[in-house]
Design a protein around this motif. Structure first.
Motif, mmCIF file in Angstrom:
data_model
loop_
_atom_site.group_PDB
_atom_site.id
_atom_site.type_symbol
_atom_site.label_atom_id
_atom_site.label_comp_id
_atom_site.label_asym_id
_atom_site.label_seq_id
_atom_site.Cartn_x
_atom_site.Cartn_y
_atom_site.Cartn_z
ATOM 1 N N ALA A 196 0.754 -1.278 -0.007
ATOM 2 C CA ALA A 196 0.136 0.062 0.140
ATOM 3 C C ALA A 196 0.966 1.389 0.068
ATOM 4 O O ALA A 196 0.526 2.211 -0.730
ATOM 5 C CB ALA A 196 -1.103 -0.081 1.143
ATOM 6 N N LEU A 197 2.127 1.210 0.739
ATOM 7 C CA LEU A 197 3.083 2.452 0.646
ATOM 8 C C LEU A 197 3.600 2.581 -0.477
ATOM 9 O O LEU A 197 3.645 3.659 -1.314
ATOM 10 C CB LEU A 197 4.023 2.221 1.966
ATOM 11 C CG LEU A 197 3.336 2.308 3.082
ATOM 12 C CD1 LEU A 197 4.858 2.025 4.121
ATOM 13 C CD2 LEU A 197 3.147 3.579 3.507
ATOM 14 N N GLU A 198 4.034 1.315 -1.256
ATOM 15 C CA GLU A 198 4.681 1.111 -2.640
ATOM 16 C C GLU A 198 3.883 1.834 -3.629
ATOM 17 O O GLU A 198 4.348 2.588 -4.480
ATOM 18 C CB GLU A 198 4.971 -0.312 -2.719
ATOM 19 C CG GLU A 198 6.065 -0.246 -3.887
ATOM 20 C CD GLU A 198 6.452 -1.793 -4.193
ATOM 21 O OE1 GLU A 198 5.720 -2.639 -3.814
ATOM 22 O OE2 GLU A 198 7.681 -1.982 -4.621
ATOM 23 N N GLN A 257 2.494 5.197 7.611
ATOM 24 C CA GLN A 257 2.426 4.315 8.587
ATOM 25 C C GLN A 257 2.840 4.624 9.799
ATOM 26 O O GLN A 257 3.790 5.481 9.746
ATOM 27 C CB GLN A 257 2.594 2.798 8.111
ATOM 28 C CG GLN A 257 4.037 2.562 7.901
ATOM 29 C CD GLN A 257 4.730 2.433 9.253
ATOM 30 O OE1 GLN A 257 4.529 1.404 9.826
ATOM 31 N NE2 GLN A 257 6.093 2.816 9.419
ATOM 32 N N GLU A 258 2.867 3.991 10.871
ATOM 33 C CA GLU A 258 3.459 4.055 12.315
ATOM 34 C C GLU A 258 3.698 2.747 12.908
ATOM 35 O O GLU A 258 3.012 1.861 13.097
ATOM 36 C CB GLU A 258 2.450 5.040 12.961
ATOM 37 C CG GLU A 258 1.152 4.729 13.358
ATOM 38 C CD GLU A 258 0.897 3.439 14.255
ATOM 39 O OE1 GLU A 258 1.488 3.739 15.074
ATOM 40 O OE2 GLU A 258 0.214 2.698 13.649
ATOM 41 N N ASN A 259 5.125 2.766 13.306
ATOM 42 C CA ASN A 259 5.605 1.682 13.834
ATOM 43 C C ASN A 259 7.067 1.944 14.553
ATOM 44 O O ASN A 259 7.579 2.866 14.303
ATOM 45 C CB ASN A 259 5.876 0.286 12.918
ATOM 46 C CG ASN A 259 4.765 -0.681 12.899
ATOM 47 O OD1 ASN A 259 4.623 -1.358 13.715
ATOM 48 N ND2 ASN A 259 4.099 -0.891 11.866
ATOM 49 N N PRO A 260 7.400 0.963 15.364
ATOM 50 C CA PRO A 260 8.796 1.323 16.076
ATOM 51 C C PRO A 260 9.935 1.459 14.987
ATOM 52 O O PRO A 260 9.689 0.541 14.038
ATOM 53 C CB PRO A 260 8.785 0.169 17.134
ATOM 54 C CG PRO A 260 7.589 -0.215 17.341
ATOM 55 C CD PRO A 260 6.761 -0.019 16.004
ATOM 56 N N PHE A 261 10.967 2.036 15.135
ATOM 57 C CA PHE A 261 12.401 2.075 14.155
ATOM 58 C C PHE A 261 12.468 0.597 13.762
ATOM 59 O O PHE A 261 12.600 0.305 12.662
ATOM 60 C CB PHE A 261 13.424 2.682 14.936
ATOM 61 C CG PHE A 261 13.335 3.770 15.486
ATOM 62 C CD1 PHE A 261 12.790 4.926 14.694
ATOM 63 C CD2 PHE A 261 13.992 4.170 16.798
ATOM 64 C CE1 PHE A 261 12.316 6.044 15.239
ATOM 65 C CE2 PHE A 261 13.931 5.562 17.187
ATOM 66 C CZ PHE A 261 13.068 6.424 16.475
ATOM 67 N N VAL A 262 12.506 -0.711 14.823
ATOM 68 C CA VAL A 262 13.138 -1.726 14.605
ATOM 69 C C VAL A 262 12.229 -2.668 13.382
ATOM 70 O O VAL A 262 12.817 -3.201 12.183
ATOM 71 C CB VAL A 262 13.332 -2.734 15.844
ATOM 72 C CG1 VAL A 262 13.663 -4.017 15.373
ATOM 73 C CG2 VAL A 262 14.199 -1.968 16.642
ATOM 74 N N LYS A 284 11.332 -3.197 6.118
ATOM 75 C CA LYS A 284 11.718 -2.513 4.834
ATOM 76 C C LYS A 284 10.794 -1.382 4.417
ATOM 77 O O LYS A 284 10.848 -0.907 3.297
ATOM 78 C CB LYS A 284 11.864 -3.378 3.768
ATOM 79 C CG LYS A 284 12.618 -4.786 3.846
ATOM 80 C CD LYS A 284 14.259 -4.514 3.309
ATOM 81 C CE LYS A 284 15.050 -5.705 3.473
ATOM 82 N NZ LYS A 284 15.578 -5.804 4.672
ATOM 83 N N PHE A 285 10.131 -0.610 5.329
ATOM 84 C CA PHE A 285 9.102 0.296 4.886
ATOM 85 C C PHE A 285 9.974 1.589 4.466
ATOM 86 O O PHE A 285 9.728 2.338 3.726
ATOM 87 C CB PHE A 285 8.313 0.793 6.129
ATOM 88 C CG PHE A 285 7.302 -0.219 6.758
ATOM 89 C CD1 PHE A 285 6.950 -1.129 5.800
ATOM 90 C CD2 PHE A 285 6.756 -0.160 7.905
ATOM 91 C CE1 PHE A 285 5.914 -2.211 6.163
ATOM 92 C CE2 PHE A 285 6.123 -1.416 8.120
ATOM 93 C CZ PHE A 285 5.615 -2.318 7.403
ATOM 94 N N PHE A 286 11.460 1.751 4.907
ATOM 95 C CA PHE A 286 12.024 2.778 4.691
ATOM 96 C C PHE A 286 12.487 2.860 3.158
ATOM 97 O O PHE A 286 12.630 3.849 2.536
ATOM 98 C CB PHE A 286 13.370 2.809 5.319
ATOM 99 C CG PHE A 286 14.338 1.726 4.954
ATOM 100 C CD1 PHE A 286 15.252 1.499 3.946
ATOM 101 C CD2 PHE A 286 14.137 0.492 5.732
ATOM 102 C CE1 PHE A 286 15.861 0.472 3.560
ATOM 103 C CE2 PHE A 286 14.861 -0.818 5.347
ATOM 104 C CZ PHE A 286 15.814 -0.676 4.311
ATOM 105 N N GLU A 287 12.125 1.692 2.584
ATOM 106 C CA GLU A 287 12.377 1.809 1.027
ATOM 107 C C GLU A 287 11.246 2.274 0.174
ATOM 108 O O GLU A 287 11.325 2.769 -0.882
ATOM 109 C CB GLU A 287 12.275 0.251 0.444
ATOM 110 C CG GLU A 287 13.689 -0.597 0.890
ATOM 111 C CD GLU A 287 13.554 -1.891 0.453
ATOM 112 O OE1 GLU A 287 12.821 -2.423 -0.146
ATOM 113 O OE2 GLU A 287 14.666 -2.720 0.776
ATOM 114 N N THR A 337 20.385 3.429 10.783
ATOM 115 C CA THR A 337 20.438 3.091 9.444
ATOM 116 C C THR A 337 19.095 3.633 8.690
ATOM 117 O O THR A 337 19.287 3.988 7.556
ATOM 118 C CB THR A 337 19.989 1.368 9.773
ATOM 119 O OG1 THR A 337 20.715 0.796 10.550
ATOM 120 C CG2 THR A 337 20.068 0.720 8.339
ATOM 121 N N LEU A 338 18.135 4.048 9.359
ATOM 122 C CA LEU A 338 16.785 4.615 8.805
ATOM 123 C C LEU A 338 17.313 5.962 8.201
ATOM 124 O O LEU A 338 16.752 6.468 7.202
ATOM 125 C CB LEU A 338 15.724 4.663 9.452
ATOM 126 C CG LEU A 338 15.054 3.381 10.068
ATOM 127 C CD1 LEU A 338 14.004 3.721 11.159
ATOM 128 C CD2 LEU A 338 14.516 2.631 8.776
#
Ligand code: TK8
Length: 335
Positions: free
Chosen positions: A201-203, A210-215, A221-224, A284-285
């Motif tokens: 859905a993000l892609e 969206q919202e989630n912890p860093f890890v 792979k949401f950072f992609e 990393t993010l």
């Protein structure tokens, strides 16, 4: 795998010296344990620890077969399989389960916890036990609380520095009315969606964020497929390590005790790994995302804006459950 030393130690403790057959108190079992996160999430460390302990202490009879990345169903679907007695275990966020145990909604109240220390005190104390009883009545045995962590917002539209920046951003939230209410109140166009559908859905830009912890943002792979990460720390929703009550009741007391021990030992290494990785994940993010912190003043404005969410949802959660948690919080805050 069982090495010779742990095997010998386990045999010594198994009653063999009394002439009983080795590990007779354990049956051969393969326990299906499903996860929405990927294996490189610290949940993988916890599951591995459980496998080691079960292997060593049951003489290799009790095994966990783990499934990752939602390949065997999402949080809610798996939890329903546990209640039906068709699957043994799941590690799930509490939030998608509010339709089953409404009291769990307390963990969805925005900005409830300030630190991991507060979360641990609540979850590992009498408040945690309170929720375990509610879960058990709903056909779910919670073996331990593990950690996902403090949740932060990512999106592809703009950095969120102040309340006004939320306006019109299309944000996926968990399938949970309190999250939906919080994010609508903040001004976003919030859409509930199962975790397994979020990446695509993000892609495809069906949603902006969206919202989630860093890890979890890193390992899923949401950072992609995102541009901005805003450190909102708006909620800490725990992971529950659940066992099907229907299947649990068919286990011998020794098997139940060993599973509880393994999940507790798993909790220690899982939380530690998660906390160690949290700061590293943020670094990393930063290579892929533009990261911003939120000033104390703006955080206060966000908190004020979502205050009505508390008043509106406490009756649904139940005043008792909220009090159980806030009483513990007062204790740990020294009030
Ligand atoms: C993984 C989920 C996930 C949760 C979510 O199964 O849905 O956003 O944070 O980590 O439990």
């Amino acid at each position: 795998m069982l090495n010779r030393r742990t095997f010998t130690a386990a045999v010594a403790g198994s009653g063999l010296a009394l002439g009983l057959p080795a590990f007779a108190q354990f049956a051969d079992r393969t326990i299906k344990f499903t996860n929405g996160v990927n294996e490189d999430h610290p949940v993988g460390v916890g599951v591995k620890k459980m496998q080691e302990i079960l292997g060593a202490k049951s003489g290799g009879k009790m095994k966990i077969s783990a499934f990752w990345g939602g390949s065997a169903g999402g949080d809610l679907q798996a939890t329903q399989a546990l209640r039906a007695g068709t699957q043994e275990m799941v590690c799930t966020s509490s939030s998608p389960l509010v339709g089953i145990v409404k009291e769990l909604g307390v963990f969805d109240l925005p900005f409830l916890f300030n630190s991991e220390k507060e979360a641990d005190a609540v979850l590992d104390g009498p408040a945690g036990e309170y929720f375990n009883k509610k879960l058990e009545a709903a056909g779910l045995v919670n073996l331990a609380y593990w950690e996902n962590g403090f949740r932060n917002l990512t999106n592809s539209k703009r950095p969120i520095n102040k309340v006004e920046d939320f306006e019109g951003v299309k944000v996926r939230v968990m399938q949970n009315n309190i999250f939906l209410d919080s994010f609508k109140t903040l001004g976003t166009n919030a859409v509930p969606m199962a975790f397994g559908e979020v990446f695509t859905a993000l892609e495809t830009r069906t949603i902006d964020g969206q919202e989630n912890p860093f890890v979890t943002i890193e390992t899923s792979k949401f950072f992609e497929v995102q541009k901005y990460l805003s450190v909102t720390r708006h909620a800490y929703t725990p992971f529950l390590v659940l066992y099907s009550k229907k299947l649990w009741d068919g286990l011998k007391p020794e098997e139940q005790a060993l599973l509880r021990e393994a999940a507790k030992e798993g909790q220690k290494v899982q939380r530690q790994a998660n906390r160690d990785l949290n700061a590293k994940s943020l670094e990393t993010l930063k290579k892929s995302l533009q990261v911003n912190e939120i000033s104390a003043a703006e955080q206060k404005r966000m908190l004020d804006k979502v205050k009505p969410v508390y008043d509106k949802n406490v009756p649904t959660i139940g005043a008792e459950a909220v009090k159980v948690v806030t009483d513990e919080l007062k204790k740990v805050r020294g009030g």
